[in-house]
Motif scaffolding. Sequence first.
Motif, PDB file in Angstrom:
ATOM      1  N   VAL A 168     -12.059   1.202  -4.487  1.00  0.00           N
ATOM      2  CA  VAL A 168     -11.079   0.611  -3.563  1.00  0.00           C
ATOM      3  C   VAL A 168     -11.504   0.719  -2.098  1.00  0.00           C
ATOM      4  CG1 VAL A 168      -9.249   1.172  -5.196  1.00  0.00           C
ATOM      5  CG2 VAL A 168      -9.644   2.668  -3.231  1.00  0.00           C
ATOM      6  N   LYS A 169     -12.619   1.385  -1.840  1.00  0.00           N
ATOM      7  CA  LYS A 169     -13.079   1.536  -0.458  1.00  0.00           C
ATOM      8  C   LYS A 169     -13.272   0.173   0.198  1.00  0.00           C
ATOM      9  CE  LYS A 169     -15.362   6.048  -0.783  1.00  0.00           C
ATOM     10  NZ  LYS A 169     -16.658   6.768  -0.807  1.00  0.00           N
ATOM     11  N   GLY A 170     -12.767   0.055   1.423  1.00  0.00           N
ATOM     12  CA  GLY A 170     -12.886  -1.189   2.159  1.00  0.00           C
ATOM     13  C   GLY A 170     -11.777  -2.184   1.861  1.00  0.00           C
ATOM     14  N   ARG A 171     -10.985  -1.906   0.827  1.00  0.00           N
ATOM     15  CA  ARG A 171      -9.889  -2.817   0.464  1.00  0.00           C
ATOM     16  C   ARG A 171      -8.519  -2.156   0.611  1.00  0.00           C
ATOM     17  NH1 ARG A 171      -9.383  -4.509  -4.609  1.00  0.00           N
ATOM     18  NH2 ARG A 171     -10.372  -2.684  -5.559  1.00  0.00           N
ATOM     19  N   PHE A 172      -8.447  -0.864   0.323  1.00  0.00           N
ATOM     20  CA  PHE A 172      -7.186  -0.137   0.391  1.00  0.00           C
ATOM     21  C   PHE A 172      -7.195   0.793   1.605  1.00  0.00           C
ATOM     22  CE2 PHE A 172      -6.018  -0.081  -4.436  1.00  0.00           C
ATOM     23  CZ  PHE A 172      -6.202  -1.450  -4.491  1.00  0.00           C
ATOM     24  N   THR A 173      -6.002   0.967   2.187  1.00  0.00           N
ATOM     25  CA  THR A 173      -5.848   1.884   3.298  1.00  0.00           C
ATOM     26  C   THR A 173      -4.602   2.729   3.089  1.00  0.00           C
ATOM     27  OG1 THR A 173      -6.867   0.307   4.833  1.00  0.00           O
ATOM     28  CG2 THR A 173      -5.603   2.124   5.790  1.00  0.00           C
ATOM     29  N   ILE A 174      -4.784   4.043   3.136  1.00  0.00           N
ATOM     30  CA  ILE A 174      -3.664   4.961   3.001  1.00  0.00           C
ATOM     31  C   ILE A 174      -3.299   5.486   4.386  1.00  0.00           C
ATOM     32  CG2 ILE A 174      -5.114   7.001   2.583  1.00  0.00           C
ATOM     33  CD1 ILE A 174      -2.943   7.942   0.573  1.00  0.00           C
ATOM     34  N   SER A 175      -1.996   5.658   4.616  1.00  0.00           N
ATOM     35  CA  SER A 175      -1.566   6.115   5.941  1.00  0.00           C
ATOM     36  C   SER A 175      -0.250   6.868   5.848  1.00  0.00           C
ATOM     37  CB  SER A 175      -1.418   4.920   6.892  1.00  0.00           C
ATOM     38  OG  SER A 175      -0.415   4.037   6.433  1.00  0.00           O
ATOM     39  N   ARG A 176      -0.031   7.712   6.838  1.00  0.00           N
ATOM     40  CA  ARG A 176       1.237   8.420   7.009  1.00  0.00           C
ATOM     41  C   ARG A 176       1.512   8.510   8.500  1.00  0.00           C
ATOM     42  NH1 ARG A 176       0.752  14.139   4.382  1.00  0.00           N
ATOM     43  NH2 ARG A 176       2.838  14.391   5.228  1.00  0.00           N
ATOM     44  N   ASP A 177       2.771   8.389   8.891  1.00  0.00           N
ATOM     45  CA  ASP A 177       3.094   8.478  10.309  1.00  0.00           C
ATOM     46  C   ASP A 177       3.026   9.908  10.806  1.00  0.00           C
ATOM     47  OD1 ASP A 177       5.582   5.857  10.057  1.00  0.00           O
ATOM     48  OD2 ASP A 177       3.440   5.771  10.460  1.00  0.00           O
ATOM     49  N   ASN A 178       3.552  10.819  10.015  1.00  0.00           N
ATOM     50  CA  ASN A 178       3.424  12.235  10.335  1.00  0.00           C
ATOM     51  C   ASN A 178       3.566  13.025   9.044  1.00  0.00           C
ATOM     52  OD1 ASN A 178       6.213  12.895   9.810  1.00  0.00           O
ATOM     53  ND2 ASN A 178       6.718  11.998  11.789  1.00  0.00           N
ATOM     54  N   ALA A 179       3.592  14.326   9.162  1.00  0.00           N
ATOM     55  CA  ALA A 179       3.452  15.193   7.995  1.00  0.00           C
ATOM     56  C   ALA A 179       4.585  15.074   6.986  1.00  0.00           C
ATOM     57  CB  ALA A 179       3.311  16.637   8.441  1.00  0.00           C
ATOM     58  N   LYS A 180       5.745  14.601   7.367  1.00  0.00           N
ATOM     59  CA  LYS A 180       6.848  14.538   6.412  1.00  0.00           C
ATOM     60  C   LYS A 180       7.338  13.122   6.172  1.00  0.00           C
ATOM     61  CE  LYS A 180       8.745  19.187   6.901  1.00  0.00           C
ATOM     62  NZ  LYS A 180       9.968  19.989   7.124  1.00  0.00           N
ATOM     63  N   ASN A 181       6.686  12.159   6.769  1.00  0.00           N
ATOM     64  CA  ASN A 181       7.098  10.765   6.596  1.00  0.00           C
ATOM     65  C   ASN A 181       6.506  10.168   5.331  1.00  0.00           C
ATOM     66  OD1 ASN A 181       8.608  10.849   8.874  1.00  0.00           O
ATOM     67  ND2 ASN A 181       7.598   9.123   9.870  1.00  0.00           N
ATOM     68  N   PRO A 182       7.015   9.005   4.949  1.00  0.00           N
ATOM     69  CA  PRO A 182       6.474   8.358   3.770  1.00  0.00           C
ATOM     70  C   PRO A 182       4.977   8.069   3.900  1.00  0.00           C
ATOM     71  CG  PRO A 182       8.539   7.337   4.392  1.00  0.00           C
ATOM     72  CD  PRO A 182       8.170   8.285   5.481  1.00  0.00           C
TER      73      PRO A 182
END
Length: 120
Positions: free
Chosen positions: A62-76
């Motif tokens: 999935v490299k280059g196609r998927f991106t994982i993210s979080r706004d901060n430590a307890k956010n979705p």
Amino acid sequence: VQLQAFGGGLVQAGGSLRLSCAPWGSIFSINSMGWYRQAPGKQRELVALIISSTRINYADSVKGRFTISRDNAKNPVHLQMNSLKPEDTAVYYCIADVREYGSTWSALYWGQGTQVTVSS
């Protein structure tokens, strides 16, 4: 602690979907969050894991196609999936390594799974 995942669905090959997972409960801290997936007849595999903004792992597929993210430590946590392929079809499970209030150790929690289907 519970993890509520949403955003799955049906999309044509080449399309995009965005998965989100919201943790809730008696959460003191979250060490990491991520996504696994399991396709029919296959073993469950790690798709993406985020520990911090600078510590992120992706499956090679999935490299280059998927991106994982979080706004901060307890956010979705979010998983933006672009250029989807039929082989991405699977049930996607959110995970979180959570330390609860009053506890000195953390535990791994799983969401209920959300279906992603990519048609060719």
